[in-house]
Design a protein around this motif. Structure first.
Motif, PDB file in Angstrom:
ATOM      1  N   ALA A 100      29.252  -4.052  -6.857  1.00 38.90           N
ATOM      2  CA  ALA A 100      30.047  -5.247  -7.213  1.00 38.90           C
ATOM      3  C   ALA A 100      30.123  -6.776  -6.659  1.00 38.90           C
ATOM      4  CB  ALA A 100      31.423  -5.303  -8.672  1.00 38.90           C
ATOM      5  N   HIS A 101      30.694  -5.907  -5.769  1.00 36.12           N
ATOM      6  CA  HIS A 101      30.968  -6.545  -3.825  1.00 36.12           C
ATOM      7  C   HIS A 101      29.754  -7.139  -3.588  1.00 36.12           C
ATOM      8  CE1 HIS A 101      32.993  -7.908  -0.572  1.00 36.12           C
ATOM      9  NE2 HIS A 101      31.956  -7.598  -0.227  1.00 36.12           N
ATOM     10  N   ARG A 102      28.748  -6.361  -3.786  1.00 37.13           N
ATOM     11  CA  ARG A 102      27.526  -6.347  -2.877  1.00 37.13           C
ATOM     12  C   ARG A 102      26.760  -7.435  -3.224  1.00 37.13           C
ATOM     13  NH1 ARG A 102      27.032  -1.134  -1.818  1.00 37.13           N
ATOM     14  NH2 ARG A 102      25.989  -0.643  -4.046  1.00 37.13           N
ATOM     15  N   ASP A 103      26.428  -7.860  -5.156  1.00 38.36           N
ATOM     16  CA  ASP A 103      26.230  -9.207  -6.191  1.00 38.36           C
ATOM     17  C   ASP A 103      27.005  -9.654  -6.608  1.00 38.36           C
ATOM     18  OD1 ASP A 103      24.292  -6.676  -7.674  1.00 38.36           O
ATOM     19  OD2 ASP A 103      25.712  -6.569  -9.279  1.00 38.36           O
ATOM     20  N   ARG A 104      28.173  -9.981  -5.890  1.00 35.84           N
ATOM     21  CA  ARG A 104      29.030 -11.486  -5.630  1.00 35.84           C
ATOM     22  C   ARG A 104      28.695 -11.892  -3.977  1.00 35.84           C
ATOM     23  NH1 ARG A 104      33.503  -8.142  -7.593  1.00 35.84           N
ATOM     24  NH2 ARG A 104      34.430  -7.442  -5.533  1.00 35.84           N
ATOM     25  N   VAL A 105      28.402 -11.292  -2.932  1.00 35.57           N
ATOM     26  CA  VAL A 105      28.502 -12.022  -1.782  1.00 35.57           C
ATOM     27  C   VAL A 105      27.066 -12.342  -2.432  1.00 35.57           C
ATOM     28  CG1 VAL A 105      27.177 -10.989   0.160  1.00 35.57           C
ATOM     29  CG2 VAL A 105      29.662  -9.915  -0.987  1.00 35.57           C
ATOM     30  N   GLN A 106      25.752 -11.351  -2.585  1.00 39.69           N
ATOM     31  CA  GLN A 106      24.529 -12.032  -2.505  1.00 39.69           C
ATOM     32  C   GLN A 106      24.886 -13.468  -3.584  1.00 39.69           C
ATOM     33  OE1 GLN A 106      21.659 -11.214  -1.620  1.00 39.69           O
ATOM     34  NE2 GLN A 106      20.434 -12.379  -2.834  1.00 39.69           N
ATOM     35  N   ALA A 107      25.310 -13.212  -5.260  1.00 36.46           N
ATOM     36  CA  ALA A 107      25.134 -14.282  -6.068  1.00 36.46           C
ATOM     37  C   ALA A 107      25.995 -15.826  -4.806  1.00 36.46           C
ATOM     38  CB  ALA A 107      26.256 -14.891  -7.090  1.00 36.46           C
ATOM     39  N   HIS A 108      27.147 -14.677  -4.014  1.00 37.17           N
ATOM     40  CA  HIS A 108      27.415 -16.748  -3.390  1.00 37.17           C
ATOM     41  C   HIS A 108      26.702 -17.083  -2.388  1.00 37.17           C
ATOM     42  CE1 HIS A 108      30.131 -18.703  -1.164  1.00 37.17           C
ATOM     43  NE2 HIS A 108      30.172 -18.189   0.050  1.00 37.17           N
ATOM     44  N   ALA A 109      25.381 -16.312  -2.290  1.00 34.23           N
ATOM     45  CA  ALA A 109      24.890 -16.547  -0.789  1.00 34.23           C
ATOM     46  C   ALA A 109      23.520 -17.382  -1.762  1.00 34.23           C
ATOM     47  CB  ALA A 109      24.370 -14.848  -0.423  1.00 34.23           C
ATOM     48  N   GLU A 110      22.882 -17.072  -2.465  1.00 37.31           N
ATOM     49  CA  GLU A 110      22.428 -18.103  -3.263  1.00 37.31           C
ATOM     50  C   GLU A 110      23.282 -19.093  -3.707  1.00 37.31           C
ATOM     51  OE1 GLU A 110      21.221 -15.378  -7.033  1.00 37.31           O
ATOM     52  OE2 GLU A 110      20.214 -13.884  -5.274  1.00 37.31           O
ATOM     53  N   THR A 111      24.660 -19.423  -4.020  1.00 42.29           N
ATOM     54  CA  THR A 111      25.225 -19.916  -4.398  1.00 42.29           C
ATOM     55  C   THR A 111      25.013 -20.866  -3.035  1.00 42.29           C
ATOM     56  OG1 THR A 111      25.923 -19.170  -6.022  1.00 42.29           O
ATOM     57  CG2 THR A 111      27.029 -21.211  -5.887  1.00 42.29           C
ATOM     58  N   VAL A 112      25.363 -20.321  -2.111  1.00 42.77           N
ATOM     59  CA  VAL A 112      25.273 -22.092  -1.286  1.00 42.77           C
ATOM     60  C   VAL A 112      23.869 -22.050  -0.250  1.00 42.77           C
ATOM     61  CG1 VAL A 112      25.673 -21.269   1.618  1.00 42.77           C
ATOM     62  CG2 VAL A 112      27.421 -20.500   0.063  1.00 42.77           C
ATOM     63  N   ALA A 113      22.937 -21.469  -0.817  1.00 40.99           N
ATOM     64  CA  ALA A 113      21.412 -22.099  -0.403  1.00 40.99           C
ATOM     65  C   ALA A 113      20.825 -22.310  -1.825  1.00 40.99           C
ATOM     66  CB  ALA A 113      20.626 -20.550  -0.659  1.00 40.99           C
ATOM     67  N   GLU A 114      21.236 -22.877  -2.704  1.00 44.61           N
ATOM     68  CA  GLU A 114      21.095 -23.903  -3.529  1.00 44.61           C
ATOM     69  C   GLU A 114      21.440 -25.013  -3.562  1.00 44.61           C
ATOM     70  OE1 GLU A 114      21.419 -22.229  -6.715  1.00 44.61           O
ATOM     71  OE2 GLU A 114      20.188 -20.560  -7.498  1.00 44.61           O
ATOM     72  N   ALA A 115      22.829 -24.814  -2.958  1.00 43.53           N
ATOM     73  CA  ALA A 115      24.131 -25.669  -2.784  1.00 43.53           C
ATOM     74  C   ALA A 115      23.627 -26.966  -1.583  1.00 43.53           C
ATOM     75  CB  ALA A 115      24.866 -25.903  -2.809  1.00 43.53           C
ATOM     76  N   GLY A 116      23.215 -26.015  -0.535  1.00 45.97           N
ATOM     77  CA  GLY A 116      21.895 -26.396   0.761  1.00 45.97           C
ATOM     78  C   GLY A 116      21.223 -27.261   0.339  1.00 45.97           C
ATOM     79  N   GLN A 117      20.401 -26.542  -0.678  1.00 46.14           N
ATOM     80  CA  GLN A 117      18.591 -27.366  -1.171  1.00 46.14           C
ATOM     81  C   GLN A 117      19.165 -28.569  -1.815  1.00 46.14           C
ATOM     82  OE1 GLN A 117      15.595 -26.169   0.360  1.00 46.14           O
ATOM     83  NE2 GLN A 117      14.741 -27.894  -0.894  1.00 46.14           N
ATOM     84  N   ARG A 118      19.903 -28.339  -2.534  1.00 46.15           N
ATOM     85  CA  ARG A 118      20.451 -29.789  -3.373  1.00 46.15           C
ATOM     86  C   ARG A 118      20.688 -30.908  -2.403  1.00 46.15           C
ATOM     87  NH1 ARG A 118      22.580 -26.080  -7.445  1.00 46.15           N
ATOM     88  NH2 ARG A 118      24.369 -26.967  -6.337  1.00 46.15           N
TER      89      ARG A 118
END
Length: 449
Positions: A100-118
């Motif tokens: 679950a921690h790895r999933d949260r870290v992955q989701a957070h990384a993807e969110t940060v990447a999407e926010a950066g892309q936007r």
């Protein structure tokens, strides 16, 4: 949101003295049982019986000790199994939390990447928008500079540049149309080259008001107050809120087949004007307009009000026109022939104080509502043959200098003709039951009964 997991109780290690205590308890219990049984065996009377009972007592004591030890061993084995199972569950829980921690870290990384892309896309779009706006401003300023040149050819190029700019950028069209209208409102020098430039500006405006191609600019209003126009051709255009107040329109002005919306202020000077087959619901205001030549509203279908108060017409025709809202020609002057043959006035018509200097024809005209011709002066023939008056008709104090004919006319009620005058030198055909007397040698006097 899932509930937080229940914290597990920490494992406690069994101390060594607890195992020693259990062993001592088992030995003590076996000793007590053995002592009790030996005491019972010693009470036997026969030696053989006593020996046998003592052997059995020893065997039973050892069995008790063995059984107690076995029970303790079973208890320890059960505890070991419980510890193993709990350890397994703990490992599984730890693995689940780690995943679950790895999933949260992955989701957070993807969110940060999407926010950066936007954010990067917004920055890129802003940069592109700023660059486009700067380029658009530069093109607009350059085109305006060309329009302001003293050279007519350069001005012509500037107008074409503005048109291209408006065609490619819809948001700039109202501004560009305003610039073109302002150019036409400026005083026109007496120069054939300048005339051609102004005619080009006119064609640019009307070309983008025809809803039959990709060049259409919808919703464009024209402010041409005080402009000087030559051969202004708006035939087939869709016009919204056109203002020609004070304009001078030379040559032939055409609105044939146009569709009109909003309000058209046409208080201007015209030579020839064509409004044939004009349609739409716009209000047409021609108050105090001047038409020196021919004017045609033939087959027009006007859904808005028509106001021609004080208008001066040359030769005018409303043949087959349909007027759906009230129309007013009060104080209008018709210098040439005026034809309203087969026209339909679905609402009220007022021609009070109007002057017809030549032929006035209302043959087979339909007046669905009241028709007011009070104080109207007919300088020549006035023909109402076959006309239909479905509402009130009032010719009070009208003057007929030429022949008046109502032959074949139908009237829903008796017309009012109080104090109307007609020339006594010609023969007239009045509606039935009209009271006609002679005022003097020159005039007949019509009176209401």
């Amino acid at each position: 949101m899932s509930a937080p997991p229940t914290p597990e109780k920490p494992l406690r290690v069994m101390p060594w003295w607890l195992a020693l205590l259990g062993l001592l308890l088992a030995v003590l219990l076996g000793w007590l049982v053995l002592d009790r049984l030996l005491a019972e065996a010693d009470r036997a009377a026969q030696p053989d019986t006593r020996a046998t009972l003592r052997v059995d007592a020893i065997r039973t004591g050892l069995t008790v000790v063995a059984g107690t030890g076995g029970g303790l061993a079973l208890l320890l084995a059960a505890r070991r199994q419980w510890i193993n199972e709990r350890g397994q569950r703990h490992q599984e829980a730890v693995a689940t939390r780690d995943q679950a921690h790895r999933d949260r870290v992955q989701a957070h990384a993807e969110t940060v990447a999407e926010a950066g892309q936007r954010h990067q896309e917004r920055q890129s779009a802003a940069v592109e928008h700023d660059a486009a706006e700067r380029r658009l401003t530069e093109l607009y300023v350059r085109a305006i500079e060309l329009v302001g040149s003293d050279n007519p050819a350069v001005r012509l190029g500037g107008l074409h540049a503005l048109e291209r700019l408006g065609q490619d950028n819809s948001g700039q069209r109202p501004t560009i149309v305003a610039v073109l209208c302002a150019y036409l409102r400026m005083p026109a020098p007496d120069d054939p080259r300048e005339t051609e430039v102004r005619r080009t500006a006119q064609r640019m405006l009307t070309r983008h008001l025809r809803a039959d191609g990709d060049d259409w600019w919808p919703g464009i209003a024209l402010d041409l107050t005080g402009a000087r126009l030559h051969d202004f051709d708006a035939a087939g255009c869709t016009l919204v809120d056109l203002d020609l107040t004070g304009a001078v329109c030379t040559g032939s002005t055409s609105f044939a087949g146009a569709v009109v919306r909003g309000r058209l202020r046409l208080t201007a000077e015209f030579v020839d004007a064509v409004f044939e087959e004009l349609t739409g619901d716009a209000d047409l205001v021609l108050d105090d307009a001047r038409f020196a030549g021919q004017v045609s509203f033939d087959r027009a279908d006007l859904g808005g009000a028509l106001s021609c108060r004080g208008t001066s017409f040359g030769q005018v025709s409303f043949r087959g026109a349909t007027l759906r809202q009230p129309s007013s020609f009060d104080r209008a002057r018709f210098a040439g022939s005026a034809t309203f043959r087969e026209a339909v006035f679905l609402a009220g018509l007022s021609m009070e104080h109007a002057t017809f200097e030549a032929y006035a024809g209302f043959r087979r005209t339909r007046f669905a509502d009241m028709a007011l011709f009070r104080w109207t002066e007919f300088g020549a023939e006035a023909w109402f043959e076959g006309a239909r008056f479905e509402g009130a008709a009032n010719f009070g104090r009208a003057v007929f200098h030429g022949r008046a004919s109502f032959e074949g006319a139908t009237l829903a009620r008796r017309p009012m003709v109080d104090q109307a005058r007609a020339s006594a030198s010609v023969t007239h055909v009045w509606p039935p039951d009209t009271t006609v007397g002679r005022r003097d040698d020159e005039w007949l006097l019509l009176t209401d009964p």
